[in-house]
Write an enzyme that holds these catalytic residues in place. Structure first.
Site, short mmCIF file in Angstrom:
data_model
loop_
_atom_site.label_atom_id
_atom_site.label_comp_id
_atom_site.label_asym_id
_atom_site.label_seq_id
_atom_site.Cartn_x
_atom_site.Cartn_y
_atom_site.Cartn_z
N LYS A 1 -15.93 -1.92 3.83
CA LYS A 1 -15.28 -2.27 2.56
C LYS A 1 -16.37 -2.87 1.66
CE LYS A 1 -10.70 -3.65 4.33
NZ LYS A 1 -9.98 -4.81 4.91
N SER B 1 -5.94 -3.76 -0.10
CA SER B 1 -4.51 -3.67 -0.41
C SER B 1 -4.27 -3.80 -1.92
CB SER B 1 -3.74 -4.73 0.37
OG SER B 1 -4.36 -5.98 0.24
N GLU C 1 0.82 -1.22 0.00
CA GLU C 1 0.00 0.00 0.00
C GLU C 1 0.85 1.26 0.00
OE1 GLU C 1 -3.01 -0.18 3.02
OE2 GLU C 1 -3.86 -2.00 2.22
C1 2PG Z 1 -7.07 -4.16 5.86
C2 2PG Z 1 -6.87 -4.02 4.37
C3 2PG Z 1 -6.38 -2.65 3.98
P1 2PG Z 1 -6.58 -6.08 2.83
O1 2PG Z 1 -6.76 -5.20 6.45
O2 2PG Z 1 -7.62 -3.27 6.48
O3 2PG Z 1 -5.20 -2.30 4.66
O4 2PG Z 1 -6.02 -5.01 3.88
O5 2PG Z 1 -7.23 -5.34 1.73
O6 2PG Z 1 -5.39 -6.89 2.41
O7 2PG Z 1 -7.58 -6.90 3.60
MG MG Z 2 -7.71 -4.54 8.39
#
Ligand code: 2PG
Ligand code: MG
Length: 438
Positions: free
Chosen positions: A340, A370, A208
């Site tokens: 998300k 990420s 990131e």
């Molecule tokens: C998290 C995300 C973003 P990933 O854990 O919050 O940093 O990571 O998208 O790999 O789940």
């Molecule tokens: Mg997280």
């Protein structure tokens, strides 16, 4: 607004910030309005989040998305053609009805989220308003500019597990404007890089865009972050505070936590004690997934002990799921949730979780993954949902800066007054900090 019915749904394979294939969807209405969006992809994924459909096999490390692209065109398209893009909930429901599996494994979460977001963009084209405004209309929330959480060091699954902890971030709740947040954070990022260089430990950046974490133990990252804040001319804990994503599910299960870098394993209570000491010794105002997703007992205990003074975010723990959020509220676990869209799989389900969180007085943080792209939908969502906070990764790499820069454009549209100093953490945390200092 007549003729805002979907006439075409097309999908293609495009590429994300890790060089992996991902799904882009284009939705067109009968009057020729077009909406386009791309699915992001996580690396540290919750066990209960929507599952991306990948093709498997040896090519592209099994990550290809040809089946997901096909699902959009052959299965989702017929179900939503003829539906009104202004009715997001109805379109999302039609997608959900196609896939009775709980985790969207039949269509692929990457297929559903890109389609759902493309519909959102088509509605914006139809209405002729900015996306953030449409998100505010849909969610019924007052739009506001978010407080960013910005990564300085990346770790865990985003840095070959070089350190166990995943995200070492800063927040600038003491800033008066969004622009000031970015300027202060840029100075801290630069200072952190200078320290690593001086120690001979500058080794590029993680997934990131945060500095690659060449440290001998996890806490060294915290010590270095504090030094970087100081080197940037700030007093740690004053205008600038620290935010951590422990992402504990990546190294913990069954109440045991294995810190590989330090070659030791902690029980639940020892893990809570370690994090508690960090909360005392460092100016940390926010902590995400401090315990693993299979450790509700630990999460309850942690929240009970520290929930009144620190923001405790459920990410893998809550996976943008309204039912899990409501369960956590009943349980007294966490006091904030990461939103998300691709964990839920549709815009409507993400808004359901956001609404449940707001109703419970939980903090809400819209977040990137990420694996990201130039898609800036989440910048607008964080504003239009009145989420209060936005997490995107570091202040480098275009897939990250695209989101921050979009917020700066929105700030100009809305006026800097839309950024309310310290407000997102106001529930208890920031108010308490300011109260203590007064
Ligand atoms: C998290 C995300 C973003 P990933 O854990 O919050 O940093 O990571 O998208 O790999 O789940
Ligand atoms: Mg997280």
């Amino acid at each position: 607004m007549p003729n805002e019915l979907i006439s075409d749904v097309n999908a293609r394979r495009v590429w994300d910030s890790r060089g992996n294939p991902t799904v882009e969807v284009v939705v067109t209405t009968q009057s020729g309005r077009v909406g386009r969006a791309i699915a992001p992809a996580g690396a540290s994924r919750g066990a209960r989040e929507a599952i991306d459909m990948r093709d498997g096999g040896s090519a592209l490390n099994g990550m290809d998305v040809k089946r997901a692209v096909k699902n959009v065109e052959t299965r989702i398209a017929p179900a939503i053609i003829g539906k009104n893009v202004l009715n997001q909930a109805e379109v999302d429901q039609a997608i959900l009805d196609l896939d009775p599996s709980k985790l969207k494994s039949e269509l692929g979460g990457n297929a559903t989220v890109a389609t759902s977001l493309a519909v959102l963009h088509a509605a914006v084209a139809a209405k002729g308003v900015p996306l953030w405004r449409h998100c505010a209309d849909l969610s019924g929330n007052e739009p506001s500019l978010p407080l960013p959480e910005i990564q300085i060091f990346g770790g865990g699954a985003h840095a070959g597990r070089r350190v166990d902890i995943q995200d070492f971030m800063v927040m600038v709740p003491g800033a008066d404007t969004f622009d000031e947040v970015m300027e202060v954070t840029s100075e801290v990022y630069r200072a952190a890089g200078a320290i690593m260089k001086q120690k001979g430990r500058l080794a590029g950046v993680a997934d990131e865009g945060g500095w690659w974490p060449v440290f001998d133990h996890n806490e060294e990252a915290l010590e270095t972050l504090v030094r970087a804040i100081e080197l940037a001319g700030e007093k740690p804990g004053d205008r600038v505070v620290i935010s951590l994503d422990i992402a504990a599910s990546e190294f913990g299960s069954n109440g045991r936590y294995r810190l590989a870098l330090e070659d030791r394993e902690l029980g639940r209570d020892e893990m809570i004690a370690l994090l508690g000491r960090w909360l005392n010794d460092y100016p940390i105002l926010s902590i995400e997934d401090p315990l693993a997703e299979d450790d509700p007992e630990g999460m309850r205990a942690f929240t009970q002990e520290f929930g009144s003074r620190v923001q405790i975010i459920g990410d893998d723990y809550l996976v943008t799921n309204a039912a899990l959020l409501e369960e956590a509220v009943r349980d007294g676990a966490c006091n904030a949730v990461l939103i998300k869209v691709n964990q839920a799989g549709t815009v409507t389900e993400s808004m359901d979780c956001l609404a449940a969180a707001k109703a419970a007085g939980y903090g809400t943080i819209v977040s990137a993954r990420s694996g990201e792209t130039e898609d800036v939908s989440i910048s607008h969502m964080s504003v239009g949902f009145g989420a209060g906070q936005l997490k995107v990764g570091s202040i480098t790499r275009s897939e990250r800066t695209a989101k921050w820069n979009e917020c700066l454009r929105i700030a100009d549209e809305m006026g800097q007054g839309a950024f309310v100093k310290g407000a997102p953490l106001a529930s208890t945390v920031w108010a308490q900090k300011v109260g203590e200092e007064a």
